[in-house]
Design a protein around this motif. Structure first.
Motif, PDB file in Angstrom:
ATOM      1  N   ILE C  58     -13.368 -36.501 -23.363  1.00 34.73           N
ATOM      2  CA  ILE C  58     -12.870 -35.629 -23.001  1.00 34.73           C
ATOM      3  C   ILE C  58     -12.965 -35.402 -21.755  1.00 34.73           C
ATOM      4  O   ILE C  58     -13.674 -35.739 -20.348  1.00 34.73           O
ATOM      5  CB  ILE C  58     -13.414 -34.409 -22.988  1.00 34.73           C
ATOM      6  CG1 ILE C  58     -13.596 -34.200 -24.631  1.00 34.73           C
ATOM      7  CG2 ILE C  58     -13.115 -33.071 -22.953  1.00 34.73           C
ATOM      8  CD1 ILE C  58     -14.771 -33.785 -25.507  1.00 34.73           C
ATOM      9  N   GLU C  59     -11.569 -34.375 -21.048  1.00 36.92           N
ATOM     10  CA  GLU C  59     -11.416 -34.179 -19.314  1.00 36.92           C
ATOM     11  C   GLU C  59     -11.820 -33.057 -19.026  1.00 36.92           C
ATOM     12  O   GLU C  59     -11.088 -32.197 -19.604  1.00 36.92           O
ATOM     13  CB  GLU C  59     -10.193 -34.875 -19.009  1.00 36.92           C
ATOM     14  CG  GLU C  59      -9.644 -36.079 -18.349  1.00 36.92           C
ATOM     15  CD  GLU C  59      -8.086 -35.935 -17.499  1.00 36.92           C
ATOM     16  OE1 GLU C  59      -8.410 -35.863 -17.025  1.00 36.92           O
ATOM     17  OE2 GLU C  59      -7.255 -36.597 -18.460  1.00 36.92           O
ATOM     18  N   THR C  60     -12.969 -33.124 -18.472  1.00 33.45           N
ATOM     19  CA  THR C  60     -13.508 -31.978 -18.280  1.00 33.45           C
ATOM     20  C   THR C  60     -12.712 -30.643 -16.901  1.00 33.45           C
ATOM     21  O   THR C  60     -12.825 -32.033 -15.789  1.00 33.45           O
ATOM     22  CB  THR C  60     -14.573 -31.637 -18.327  1.00 33.45           C
ATOM     23  OG1 THR C  60     -15.442 -32.915 -17.786  1.00 33.45           O
ATOM     24  CG2 THR C  60     -15.187 -32.381 -19.641  1.00 33.45           C
ATOM     25  N   GLU C  61     -13.126 -29.772 -16.849  1.00 30.40           N
ATOM     26  CA  GLU C  61     -13.159 -29.087 -15.606  1.00 30.40           C
ATOM     27  C   GLU C  61     -14.344 -29.064 -15.041  1.00 30.40           C
ATOM     28  O   GLU C  61     -14.960 -28.525 -15.272  1.00 30.40           O
ATOM     29  CB  GLU C  61     -12.431 -28.012 -16.197  1.00 30.40           C
ATOM     30  CG  GLU C  61     -11.422 -26.992 -15.368  1.00 30.40           C
ATOM     31  CD  GLU C  61     -11.014 -25.174 -15.065  1.00 30.40           C
ATOM     32  OE1 GLU C  61     -10.748 -24.889 -14.941  1.00 30.40           O
ATOM     33  OE2 GLU C  61     -11.267 -25.512 -17.159  1.00 30.40           O
ATOM     34  N   TYR C  62     -13.848 -29.625 -14.339  1.00 30.06           N
ATOM     35  CA  TYR C  62     -15.047 -29.771 -12.638  1.00 30.06           C
ATOM     36  C   TYR C  62     -15.373 -28.160 -12.017  1.00 30.06           C
ATOM     37  O   TYR C  62     -16.447 -28.066 -12.193  1.00 30.06           O
ATOM     38  CB  TYR C  62     -14.153 -30.504 -11.335  1.00 30.06           C
ATOM     39  CG  TYR C  62     -15.014 -30.678 -10.136  1.00 30.06           C
ATOM     40  CD1 TYR C  62     -16.289 -31.017 -10.713  1.00 30.06           C
ATOM     41  CD2 TYR C  62     -15.251 -29.546  -9.637  1.00 30.06           C
ATOM     42  CE1 TYR C  62     -17.424 -31.306  -9.592  1.00 30.06           C
ATOM     43  CE2 TYR C  62     -16.794 -29.230  -8.551  1.00 30.06           C
ATOM     44  CZ  TYR C  62     -17.409 -30.093  -9.177  1.00 30.06           C
ATOM     45  OH  TYR C  62     -18.333 -30.577  -7.848  1.00 30.06           O
ATOM     46  N   ALA C  63     -14.973 -27.298 -11.949  1.00 28.72           N
ATOM     47  CA  ALA C  63     -15.249 -25.897 -11.647  1.00 28.72           C
ATOM     48  C   ALA C  63     -16.098 -25.747 -12.882  1.00 28.72           C
ATOM     49  O   ALA C  63     -16.225 -24.867 -12.421  1.00 28.72           O
ATOM     50  CB  ALA C  63     -14.024 -24.743 -11.590  1.00 28.72           C
ATOM     51  N   LYS C  64     -16.242 -25.652 -14.008  1.00 26.00           N
ATOM     52  CA  LYS C  64     -16.559 -25.141 -14.966  1.00 26.00           C
ATOM     53  C   LYS C  64     -17.972 -26.146 -15.322  1.00 26.00           C
ATOM     54  O   LYS C  64     -19.108 -25.978 -15.886  1.00 26.00           O
ATOM     55  CB  LYS C  64     -15.530 -25.148 -16.101  1.00 26.00           C
ATOM     56  CG  LYS C  64     -14.700 -23.631 -15.670  1.00 26.00           C
ATOM     57  CD  LYS C  64     -14.175 -23.220 -17.446  1.00 26.00           C
ATOM     58  CE  LYS C  64     -13.072 -22.155 -17.616  1.00 26.00           C
ATOM     59  NZ  LYS C  64     -12.810 -21.930 -18.780  1.00 26.00           N
ATOM     60  N   ARG C  65     -17.255 -27.038 -15.209  1.00 26.40           N
ATOM     61  CA  ARG C  65     -18.394 -28.154 -15.661  1.00 26.40           C
ATOM     62  C   ARG C  65     -19.393 -28.812 -15.221  1.00 26.40           C
ATOM     63  O   ARG C  65     -20.571 -29.312 -15.096  1.00 26.40           O
ATOM     64  CB  ARG C  65     -17.777 -29.180 -17.160  1.00 26.40           C
ATOM     65  CG  ARG C  65     -17.187 -28.006 -18.372  1.00 26.40           C
ATOM     66  CD  ARG C  65     -18.350 -27.913 -19.002  1.00 26.40           C
ATOM     67  NE  ARG C  65     -18.290 -27.318 -20.377  1.00 26.40           N
ATOM     68  CZ  ARG C  65     -18.453 -26.530 -21.026  1.00 26.40           C
ATOM     69  NH1 ARG C  65     -19.637 -26.715 -20.817  1.00 26.40           N
ATOM     70  NH2 ARG C  65     -18.241 -25.895 -22.235  1.00 26.40           N
ATOM     71  N   GLY C  66     -19.176 -29.139 -13.617  1.00 27.06           N
ATOM     72  CA  GLY C  66     -19.270 -29.639 -12.467  1.00 27.06           C
ATOM     73  C   GLY C  66     -19.492 -31.243 -12.549  1.00 27.06           C
ATOM     74  O   GLY C  66     -19.397 -32.035 -12.470  1.00 27.06           O
ATOM     75  N   THR C  67     -17.840 -31.640 -13.898  1.00 25.43           N
ATOM     76  CA  THR C  67     -18.329 -33.017 -14.220  1.00 25.43           C
ATOM     77  C   THR C  67     -16.416 -33.396 -14.351  1.00 25.43           C
ATOM     78  O   THR C  67     -15.069 -32.299 -14.403  1.00 25.43           O
ATOM     79  CB  THR C  67     -18.535 -34.127 -15.584  1.00 25.43           C
ATOM     80  OG1 THR C  67     -18.750 -33.091 -16.283  1.00 25.43           O
ATOM     81  CG2 THR C  67     -20.002 -34.427 -14.866  1.00 25.43           C
TER      82      THR C  67
END
Lengths: 177, 372, 186
Positions: C58-67
């Motif tokens: 999964i490509e996660t959103e950095y601003a929300k998850r930190g990864t």
């Protein structure tokens, strides 16, 4: 040869003949004014202990600045920090290695009762140094200020000699910051 | 490695350093297998101040976990506060007012100077010089006075809140901080004159404890240890958080990889922290210091979150697994010295014992933070 | 470091580990929901959140998850994943264990970051059976994993196969419990 057959000093010499009371008082005065703490920092309180030994708070004004790294040369143990179950045997050994007479100061809430780390169901913290050591003075705080440690040492002096060397500051006369 | 250590006919003996030892900065224990004066194997043994922080994260609400952040690394508690605040603001989607972010940066950098000052003093004391500690503690007390006036405590700060800081800074703090910077700046060249140029210190530090950049990468070492090995990596620049991108500062990097390089990184970082504080004070905007409408009982959505900050000793990062309730399902704290000291075993092989202690001091460990 | 390469290789790795059965199992479920109508589809969808996530990237959103990337793979593939990331110059920041008591599983989370300049964080996670928590070690690739794995073993009882020194570390030598397991009672 059994040890029971040996006469003890108390029974051999009548107490009325030899009294060391004055000498004892003198010795205790000397001891109280030159307490040698063990360099024994466990956690956050150790930094405040270090601060009180350094510039500004200058513990040497009260004769207690000679921190000894070896228990064999020290006569007061300042338990500065949390004791956990892995550290417990080491603290016991350190205390046993100190020569008599010796005193213990429990500095900070962790050494008094486990502090913030004591809660029902915890698995690793010893809840208070007094569960296994004879504690003479308790200094509350998390961590206590260096002034509090100095006051604790003065309390210990009072306990040893029976009277207080420095005047006690009443709370109402203190300057409110 | 000595020729003696390489020969087949050798006799080793075990030496136990700690847990109560003045050179280990607390209750670290090192089991050393010695070959004469040389170290065959040095195995750090941790756990003498393990205080269950991760377990405590699981059995109290998000707000109740705040005091723990001050007690992990008591020397740079502000950075830890910053990480937890950032983590939960990321998880719950809270916007922080700009003034609060500036205050956070100012206090965290003051805290960093304080930490490096004590690190400097204690390190030189390990090596046998007592006087620099007195100088360093004198400066440090002034920082503590400033921080005490806004946070209320000397060491174990619990100043940040989700969505801002606990109270606003006043004019006394700002003028006091400016006065401190003015006084402190000329002190650092004085330290260099007094300590760094000393022939004994140079003999004991230069070339001692070499750590290559690749070794740092393999062990996850960060902070001054990594920057002393020539890698320009600082979370404040590489993974910008708070208002650091708007501030003007450099990252000191030394390529020598030895204890002296790590020592110099710390000394230079103090100068850079002064720059950051001055810069932030000049740019300090007006406004509130707390976000509006932060719920008392925080319930971040399900999932896991990660946040990293640059503490005084390196990257401190937190990972929390939230199950949508008001407590954490799993709270993982990644402390910088844990990774930094883990390379001690490999790096100290074949070293002289006295050098190994100088090397350990240059990693600047804080034991309660390692054990958590 | 090549972001696209890492993403591609991890994606392939996760796809390799996918068992062949799930798509076949899934089709009858879908048929059932269609047959029963839309009313029942809603609670079904909610239930899906509680079901453990399937392997994959999964490509996660950095601003929300930190990864940036979040990949779940089979336990036996973590060494391969570590090799991919090691070759690209990533560093292992931490190893986390999570106890999922309800699902009867343990999870190991590896956090990778890039110390070279660009901001790139990768999370590799693997789920293990709670009764048989064996996972290969990555110690030989990352020396720093040694302590992290040892701590995870001590706190959660995850057995890192091939670890050189799986001994007590933070707890006393005689501790016989795993304190971070959810069913731990002192």
């Amino acid at each position: 040869m059994g040890t029971e057959s040996l006469p003890t000093i108390e029974s051999a010499i009548p107490s009325a003949l030899l009294q060391f009371h004055q000498l004892d008082q003198l010795r205790m005065l000397a001891r109280a004014n030159s307490l040698w703490p063990l360099t024994f920092g466990l956690a956050c309180c150790a930094i405040e202990m270090l601060s009180s030994g350094c510039a500004r708070f200058d513990l040497s004004r009260f004769g207690a600045e000679v921190f000894r790294p070896s228990p064999r040369q020290s006569d007061v143990m300042i338990v500065a920090g949390t004791i956990n179950k892995k550290m417990l045997p080491a603290v016991k050994i350190l205390y046993d290695q100190m020569p008599e007479p010796k005193w213990v100061i429990a500095m900070g809430n962790c050494a008094i009762s486990g502090g913030p780390f004591a809660y029902p169901g915890q698995y690793n913290v010893v809840e208070g140094a007094d569960t296994f050591l004879p504690v003479d003075v308790y200094i509350p705080g998390c961590p206590p200020r260096p002034e509090a440690l100095i006051e604790g040492l003065l309390e210990l002096e009072e306990k040893i000699t029976g009277n207080r060397r420095w005047p006690r500051v009443k709370p109402e006369t203190m300057v409110k910051g | 490695m000595s020729s003696l250590a390489q020969s087949q006919l050798r006799e080793t003996f075990e030496l136990n350093i700690g847990p109560q030892h003045p050179a280990t900065h607390g209750v670290l224990r090192i089991k050393v297998v010695m070959d004469g004066e040389y170290i065959d194997r040095a195995e750090p043994i941790l756990g003498y101040i393990h205080r269950m922080h991760e377990k405590m994260g699981e059995n109290r609400t998000w707000n109740q976990f705040w005091p723990n952040m001050g007690r992990l690394d008591y020397l740079s508690a502000m950075a830890y506060n910053h990480c937890y605040a950032g983590l939960m603001e990321r998880a719950a989607g809270i916007e922080v007012p700009e003034r609060a972010e500036y205050i956070r940066v100012i206090t965290a950098e003051l805290n960093r100077i304080q930490s490096h000052l004590l690190g400097f003093g204690a390190y030189i004391m390990d090596l046998g010089g007592f006087t620099p500690l007195m100088y360093a503690m004198d400066e440090r007390e002034q920082i503590l006075d400033l921080l005490e006036s806004v946070t209320g405590s000397r060491l174990t700060y619990c100043y940040f809140r989700f969505g801002g800081v606990y109270n606003d800074i006043d004019d006394d703090f700002i003028t006091g901080t400016r006065a401190f910077l003015k006084r402190f700046r000329p002190q650092i060249p004085m330290y260099h004159k007094l300590v760094t140029g000393n022939a004994i210190l140079m003999d004991r530090l230069i070339g001692v404890g070499p750590i290559s950049a690749d070794m740092c990468r393999k062990y996850g070492a960060t902070g001054p240890v990594l920057r002393g090995s020539g890698v320009n990596y600082d979370i404040r620049r590489n993974e910008p958080y708070s208002v650091y991108p708007e501030l003007d500062f450099d990252i000191p990097v030394y390529k020598e990889c030895d204890s002296m390089a790590r020592y110099m990184v710390r000394m230079d970082e103090m100068v850079q922290s002064c720059r950051i504080i001055e810069n932030a004070l000049n740019k300090l905007p007006e406004g509130p210091v707390m976000a509006e409408k932060v719920p008392k009982a925080l319930k971040p959505p399900k999932g896991d979150y990660h946040y990293a900050v640059e503490a005084a000793r390196g990257t401190f990062s937190m990972r929390t697994v939230s199950d949508g309730t008001n407590t954490s399902y799993r709270m993982r704290l990644r402390s910088p010295t844990y990774s930094n000291v883990s390379l001690f075993e490999e790096a100290s092989r074949g070293m002289l014992l006295s050098d190994a202690l100088a090397f350990l001091g240059s990693l600047d460990p804080v034991i309660p933070e390692m054990d958590r | 470091m090549d972001r696209a390469k890492i993403k591609r290789e991890l994606e392939n790795l996760a796809a390799e580990g996918l068992p062949a059965e799930p798509p076949q199992e899934e089709t009858p479920v879908e048929v059932q929901t269609e047959a029963e109508g839309e009313d029942k589809a809603k609670p079904k969808a909610k239930k899906d959140e509680d079901v453990p996530r399937k392997n994959g990237l999964i490509e996660t959103e950095y601003a929300k998850r930190g990864t940036h990337l979040d990949v779940q793979i089979n336990p036996d593939q973590v060494v391969k994943a570590a090799e991919i990331l090691d070759a690209e110059g990533m560093t292992l920041e931490m190893v986390t264990g999570v106890d999922w008591l309800k699902e009867g599983q343990l999870e190991v989370i590896y956090d990778y970051s890039y110390p070279g300049g660009q901001l790139f964080r990768v999370v590799v996670r693997a789920r293990l059976d709670r009764n048989n928590p064996d996972i290969p070690t990555v110690c030989h690739l990352y020396g720093g994993a040694n302590w992290h794995e040892r701590e995870t073993w001590e706190m959660l009882g995850i057995n890192f196969v091939g670890h050189p020194q799986l001994e007590h570390f933070l707890l006393p030598e005689d501790a016989d419990f795993y304190p971070l397991r959810k069913d731990f009672k002192p």
